[in-house]
Structures are given as structure tokens and as C-alpha cells.
Design a protein around this motif. Sequence first.
Motif, PDB file in Angstrom:
ATOM      1  N   TYR A   1      99.527   2.034 -48.491  1.00  0.00           N
ATOM      2  CA  TYR A   1      98.281   1.415 -48.038  1.00  0.00           C
ATOM      3  C   TYR A   1      98.590   0.572 -46.812  1.00  0.00           C
ATOM      4  CZ  TYR A   1      94.267   1.400 -51.349  1.00  0.00           C
ATOM      5  OH  TYR A   1      93.147   1.698 -52.078  1.00  0.00           O
TER       6      TYR A   1
ATOM      7  N   CYS B   1      95.206   7.210 -54.550  1.00  0.00           N
ATOM      8  CA  CYS B   1      94.208   6.640 -53.647  1.00  0.00           C
ATOM      9  C   CYS B   1      93.979   7.501 -52.410  1.00  0.00           C
ATOM     10  CB  CYS B   1      94.629   5.239 -53.206  1.00  0.00           C
ATOM     11  SG  CYS B   1      94.396   4.030 -54.517  1.00  0.00           S
TER      12      CYS B   1
ATOM     13  N   CYS C   1      91.910  10.393 -53.384  1.00  0.00           N
ATOM     14  CA  CYS C   1      90.530   9.952 -53.655  1.00  0.00           C
ATOM     15  C   CYS C   1      89.829   9.625 -52.340  1.00  0.00           C
ATOM     16  CB  CYS C   1      90.577   8.733 -54.574  1.00  0.00           C
ATOM     17  SG  CYS C   1      89.066   7.788 -54.629  1.00  0.00           S
ATOM     18  N   GLY C   2      90.479   8.785 -51.570  1.00  0.00           N
ATOM     19  CA  GLY C   2      90.001   8.497 -50.216  1.00  0.00           C
ATOM     20  C   GLY C   2      88.759   7.629 -50.120  1.00  0.00           C
ATOM     21  N   ALA C   3      88.196   7.197 -51.264  1.00  0.00           N
ATOM     22  CA  ALA C   3      86.875   6.553 -51.224  1.00  0.00           C
ATOM     23  C   ALA C   3      86.872   5.177 -50.566  1.00  0.00           C
ATOM     24  CB  ALA C   3      86.309   6.452 -52.637  1.00  0.00           C
ATOM     25  N   CYS C   4      88.033   4.537 -50.462  1.00  0.00           N
ATOM     26  CA  CYS C   4      88.070   3.182 -49.869  1.00  0.00           C
ATOM     27  C   CYS C   4      88.244   3.222 -48.362  1.00  0.00           C
ATOM     28  CB  CYS C   4      89.190   2.371 -50.506  1.00  0.00           C
ATOM     29  SG  CYS C   4      88.804   1.859 -52.184  1.00  0.00           S
TER      30      CYS C   4
ATOM     31  N   SER D   1      85.473   5.639 -57.698  1.00  0.00           N
ATOM     32  CA  SER D   1      84.759   6.711 -57.032  1.00  0.00           C
ATOM     33  C   SER D   1      83.992   7.486 -58.112  1.00  0.00           C
ATOM     34  CB  SER D   1      85.722   7.582 -56.224  1.00  0.00           C
ATOM     35  OG  SER D   1      85.003   8.521 -55.477  1.00  0.00           O
TER      36      SER D   1
ATOM     37  N   ARG E   1      83.676  -2.920 -58.702  1.00  0.00           N
ATOM     38  CA  ARG E   1      84.986  -3.521 -58.901  1.00  0.00           C
ATOM     39  C   ARG E   1      84.935  -4.935 -58.371  1.00  0.00           C
ATOM     40  NH1 ARG E   1      89.754  -1.536 -56.216  1.00  0.00           N
ATOM     41  NH2 ARG E   1      90.723  -2.591 -57.949  1.00  0.00           N
TER      42      ARG E   1
ATOM     43  N   VAL F   1      88.094   9.455 -60.594  1.00  0.00           N
ATOM     44  CA  VAL F   1      89.451   8.889 -60.675  1.00  0.00           C
ATOM     45  C   VAL F   1      89.478   7.813 -61.754  1.00  0.00           C
ATOM     46  CG1 VAL F   1      91.301   7.730 -59.400  1.00  0.00           C
ATOM     47  CG2 VAL F   1      89.737   9.251 -58.185  1.00  0.00           C
TER      48      VAL F   1
ATOM     49  N   PHE G   1      97.679   5.601 -45.841  1.00  0.00           N
ATOM     50  CA  PHE G   1      96.280   5.429 -46.234  1.00  0.00           C
ATOM     51  C   PHE G   1      95.792   4.105 -45.629  1.00  0.00           C
ATOM     52  CE2 PHE G   1      93.045   4.629 -49.751  1.00  0.00           C
ATOM     53  CZ  PHE G   1      92.137   5.544 -49.228  1.00  0.00           C
TER      54      PHE G   1
HETATM   55  S1  SF4 Z   1      90.929   4.950 -52.987  1.00  0.00           S
HETATM   56 FE1  SF4 Z   1      89.780   3.206 -53.756  1.00  0.00          FE
HETATM   57  S2  SF4 Z   1      88.349   4.112 -55.218  1.00  0.00           S
HETATM   58 FE2  SF4 Z   1      89.896   5.625 -54.859  1.00  0.00          FE
HETATM   59  S3  SF4 Z   1      91.420   5.296 -56.458  1.00  0.00           S
HETATM   60 FE3  SF4 Z   1      92.113   4.065 -54.715  1.00  0.00          FE
HETATM   61  S4  SF4 Z   1      91.257   2.024 -55.017  1.00  0.00           S
HETATM   62 FE4  SF4 Z   1      90.177   3.455 -56.372  1.00  0.00          FE
END
Ligand code: SF4
Length: 364
Positions: A276, A351, A354-357, A113, A32, A116, A303
Amino acid sequence: MNINKQQLITELQTKGLQLVDRPSEQIGTNGRKGGAGPSDHKAIAIDGTTVMVPVFNSVASQSPYSINIDQDDLILQLDEKAIAPISFPKSPNFYNLTTSDGIPYWKIALLHSHDVLATTVLQTCMRYNHTETSCQFCAIGQSLEADRTIARKTPTQLAEVAEAAVRLDGVKNMVMTTGTPNISDRGAAYLTECAKAIKAKVDIPIQAQCEPPDDFIWFERMKAAGIDTLGMHLEAADPQVRAKIMAGKASVPLEYYFEAFAEAVKVFGWGQVSTYLLAGLGDSLETLVTTCDRLISIGVYPFVVPFVPISGTPLANHPAPSTEFMFSVYEQVGALLKRSQMSSADIKAGCAKCGACSALSLFE
Ligand code: SF4
């Protein structure tokens, strides 16, 4: 894996990974660069967990983390010592398709991720083009300028791409964010229209993200249209930090966000509304933890993600938070989440699910 996963992921997300000089056939193409919110990341799978790690910014170019390629295996290295095998999710099949009017699907939505589907429905923002109102961390205009996306994704296009992403790539949920188009519904109306079209075509859980609308009736309309969870993103909590970093967005007072959160929780449910918080923008540890405590107590999942300085934005040279600072935030917010039995796993989409960030879910 003989490493502390919490520590490793926290450190990778604050320090980034040196990767830019690698050819794309070795590292894949899913990243990204630019876009709304946190960016300049790439998805990496470590020991069964997929995380987004900064690779395209200046912090990452100085990182002690790099990769080594040993035959077909990718090895994560710290100061050139091997520490763990990693892999990159492969490019999804839906990226090969185009709409009937000739637009590649990847310009309409991206895989985030590993499962998603994420899109910015309106890639323009009334706050973005004026230095006195723009959010200084945001790169929403960059991908548009670089022709990597289109300004407005139509409901029909989104439905078409979502259906293909579910069918061809097993995508599990969808995130729709938006630039802020006006000061009345602040994007809620268009998100509602998009969700209706998507849900008519494919059964996928959807999170919508926008600023709090002027009339909270929009929450019921969004829910009725098929939006399962809602994100309204504070980014920073200290009024001075908000005014300095995002003067336009800060014109919507913190207390208005909290009124909106309370109303949204009544509609979407406890733990299905999230926000966020970008740690590292200037909020102290105490401000972050107190704000998260207040959010959790009214049913909002906080988050917390490490701020990543994105190249080309006014904050490109702002330091990323230290690993120690992030670790303390995660430990304390994780304990608050545990105490309230609020879990990212229970969120239907978005998000925080997903948690990936962030490494927060590892501390819940
Ligand atoms: S946490 Fe990050 S990777 Fe996951 S959906 Fe949100 S912005 Fe995208």
C-alpha cells in the motif's frame, strides 16, 4: 453513463460523499468506521464498479457530492445536480450469525466492497498506544474500544466465518491483516496459524498482510499454510515522511522492505506480492512514481490509494490529496503497470485485487 468514470471515482475518493445524516434503512449499514489502515469508508456501486468512498470523516461532510432518493432509486448528485444512479451492497447474510460462544460473525470479519471478507486477526499493535511509535493515520484501536470487534480472532472462529461467508454470500477472497505483535515474526506466525485453519475448512484465496518478518523463512511457511498472496505495506516511501508519520514502523528501513519484497516474490510469484502507498501523506509525485517503478520492476504490485483522514486519529485534520494529484499518480503508475503487463485482475487475493479503495485499476 455520460461521465468520465476515472475522474468521478478519483474525485469521490478524495472528496468523499455527504451521507451521515441519512437513516440506515435508506443507505444500508455496511461501512468501515475505525479499524486498521484505510477506513471511514462505505461501499458504493457506480456503473458496475464497487468502490469504497469516505463518508464518516470531516472531508466527506464538506463534499459537493451527496445522494438524493427518488422513490426507490438512489441518485448521486454533484452540487445538487443528478449525475448517476448508485446503489449500496446489501448487508451480507453471514452478519446474522453468531459463534457457539456468542460472538456475532460481523465482529470477527467484515464484508469489504461486495465480495471480499476482511479481518484484522490481532486488533492490537505494539506500536499503537505510544504517540512516539504509532502510525498517525491508523485507527486500529477505535473499533475495539467501541466494541465493534474482538481483540484476537481465533483460527477456529475465522474458519467458521469464512466458510459461512463463502456459502451464504458468495465471497470470493479473503484479506487478513494484523496489528504488529512483536519485532520478530511481526505477525507472520499467527497469520500462518489462521490460514491453516481456514484452508482446512473452505477453499478461498487468502491474502495476508504484515510487516516484513525478521526471518524470510516465514514466507515459505505462510505459503505452505495456504496464504496465496502477501501484502507488506510501505504506506509512505520518503524517509522523512516515514519518520514523521509512522516513527515506529519507520524503524524498519525501506531497504529491508525491498529485501523482503524480493524474497517474497520468489515464494508467492511475480505480481502476487503487493504494498500500500497512501498518497497524500507527504510523498511527492516523483517519489511515489519512482517508488512504484522500482516495486513493479521486482514484481510487486504498488497499490496506491488516496490517504483518507480518519476522525479520531492524529491526522484527522490532515488534508486529503487533491483530485488532480491523484489523477497524475494514477496516470503515471497505470502506464508503468501497463508497460510491465502487471494487472490487479491477475492477483489471486487481497486489496490490490479488490481495488475498491483506489481508482488505480481503471488506469492499468
Ligand atoms: S481494497 Fe479496500 S475494500 Fe478492498 S479489501 Fe482492501 S481495504 Fe477492503
